[in-house]
Design an enzyme around this catalytic site. Sequence first.
Site, PDB file in Angstrom:
ATOM      1  N   GLU A 326     -28.304 -14.504  18.491  1.00 56.32           N
ATOM      2  CA  GLU A 326     -29.066 -14.563  16.999  1.00 56.32           C
ATOM      3  C   GLU A 326     -27.847 -14.514  16.028  1.00 56.32           C
ATOM      4  O   GLU A 326     -27.137 -13.693  15.892  1.00 56.32           O
ATOM      5  CB  GLU A 326     -29.864 -13.451  16.558  1.00 56.32           C
ATOM      6  CG  GLU A 326     -31.264 -13.490  17.497  1.00 56.32           C
ATOM      7  CD  GLU A 326     -31.980 -12.217  16.964  1.00 56.32           C
ATOM      8  OE1 GLU A 326     -33.146 -12.501  16.790  1.00 56.32           O
ATOM      9  OE2 GLU A 326     -31.520 -11.138  16.697  1.00 56.32           O
ATOM     10  N   CYS A 327     -27.871 -15.636  15.228  1.00 55.74           N
ATOM     11  CA  CYS A 327     -26.895 -15.817  13.976  1.00 55.74           C
ATOM     12  C   CYS A 327     -25.283 -15.387  14.582  1.00 55.74           C
ATOM     13  O   CYS A 327     -24.609 -16.246  15.183  1.00 55.74           O
ATOM     14  CB  CYS A 327     -27.121 -14.629  12.942  1.00 55.74           C
ATOM     15  SG  CYS A 327     -26.226 -15.015  11.381  1.00 55.74           S
ATOM     16  N   GLY A 328     -24.727 -14.302  14.524  1.00 53.27           N
ATOM     17  CA  GLY A 328     -23.463 -13.826  14.776  1.00 53.27           C
ATOM     18  C   GLY A 328     -23.398 -14.117  16.361  1.00 53.27           C
ATOM     19  O   GLY A 328     -22.436 -14.705  17.072  1.00 53.27           O
ATOM     20  N   TYR A 330     -25.236 -15.983  18.029  1.00 57.87           N
ATOM     21  CA  TYR A 330     -25.402 -17.490  18.356  1.00 57.87           C
ATOM     22  C   TYR A 330     -23.794 -18.117  18.240  1.00 57.87           C
ATOM     23  O   TYR A 330     -23.387 -18.983  18.998  1.00 57.87           O
ATOM     24  CB  TYR A 330     -26.207 -18.092  17.373  1.00 57.87           C
ATOM     25  CG  TYR A 330     -26.596 -19.570  17.419  1.00 57.87           C
ATOM     26  CD1 TYR A 330     -26.459 -20.150  18.414  1.00 57.87           C
ATOM     27  CD2 TYR A 330     -26.536 -20.220  15.900  1.00 57.87           C
ATOM     28  CE1 TYR A 330     -26.748 -21.771  18.744  1.00 57.87           C
ATOM     29  CE2 TYR A 330     -26.823 -21.608  16.364  1.00 57.87           C
ATOM     30  CZ  TYR A 330     -26.855 -22.339  17.343  1.00 57.87           C
ATOM     31  OH  TYR A 330     -26.937 -23.657  17.274  1.00 57.87           O
ATOM     32  N   SER A 426     -29.813 -19.273  17.822  1.00 55.88           N
ATOM     33  CA  SER A 426     -30.086 -19.914  16.519  1.00 55.88           C
ATOM     34  C   SER A 426     -29.345 -18.794  15.452  1.00 55.88           C
ATOM     35  O   SER A 426     -29.140 -17.694  15.738  1.00 55.88           O
ATOM     36  CB  SER A 426     -31.435 -20.081  16.171  1.00 55.88           C
ATOM     37  OG  SER A 426     -32.277 -19.020  16.236  1.00 55.88           O
TER      38      SER A 426
END
Length: 443
Positions: A326-328, A330, A426
Amino acid sequence: MTPGLVIAAPRSRSGKTTITLGLLRAFARQGVRVQPFKAGPDYIDTAFQSRASGRTALNLDSWSMPEPLLDRIAAYADDADLALAEGAMGLFDGAPAMGESGTGASADIAARRGWPVLLVLDVSGQSQSAAAVADGFRRMRPDVTIAGVILNKVASDRHGRLVRDALERIAMPVLGALPRSASLTLPERHLGLVQASEHPDIDGAIDRIADSVAAHVDLPAVRAIAASARNPARNAPPLAPPGQRIALASDAAFAFCYGHLATLWHAAGAQILPFSPLADEAPAADADIVWLPGGYPELHAGKLAAAGHFLEGLRHHARDRAIHGECGGYMVLGEAIVDANGCAHAMAGLLGLVTSFAARRLHLGYRSARLLAPVGNYPAGMRLRGHEFHYSTIVAQPDPPLADIHDAEGRRLDQSGSRRGRVTGSYFHLVAPATGRHGEAAA
């Protein structure tokens, strides 16, 4: 049922977090068991709240969470003496369209739980006008009770008297008044406060805030205005985990996992196996999914790039089992992260993603997603609710999309995540499964 209240304000940067932390620590010193909550999807303030209270702070978010889930999470206060929920932004600020059970406004939580609001008023630059603000907030929503105010950044005794006299004329109780003090602020960076785990003297800072709150706020009066919750815990369906043995990255680079997820995944029978990439730890060899939350990998990109044991552990796991970022997280699954100075740091290379902080751009808001491929045990077609908050930009993303992602108003977004084999990721931070009660924006 445990009484509670919401600490809110007319706008951001009014002092909600400071006063909430001070109240939590001051009550804890008195032996009061206080359960902290954070309204909205903030994932930094909860770590400070947990440290101040000695209890795990949890999020309550009306846009992402259906009502039974809200009530179930709120029920973690049942063994406490008091529940304190810190609001987000201004009390009535939320998404422009309805979500699962509201717009995400802190007022939704106050109304749903029946908790009165203690309004924090930053009175710098005003005096009697503060009464007009308080009166307007009191009249805004009939299902939300403004039970009193705490004044913040009071410049002098005379200034405080002018504000108090005006509030007395509208019969608004003043439960405290904190003087202006630079020593009561906490350090910040681009996503908000510096994380609690990175603060050089977090307990000392919270103690100083608590000292000021205890000296200038009527703590018995704060407890007295709290009210019992209106809605008991419902039989919310279990929060399905993405696997039964979840290797969860957890350190200063991967700290943005909502507390209720691990708590409710564990309650549903999953085993949580934390590990630290910054300590060059590989995920548990017998995990069936690796979950890399968001955080600040860009601040530790060099160290992560050199963490061979961690990176090789990811690559080994990806041969036959699921990994999700997730985010970082990802970004770390991608080929490289380009830092603010334009230096590229090689990452796991499990996705073709390349991200950059050289040209920062804010991406912020609620998100709904429909999976186009499985994420661990989450099947293709599953609908999720969440949040996005980052400054990085995508330089390359050659892999197939992971999900159809929409903003809070139902507009489809280009940033759809990506997938390669069983590796997925993502910018979307998961909060809860969606029920689809409000059309595509809820999907």
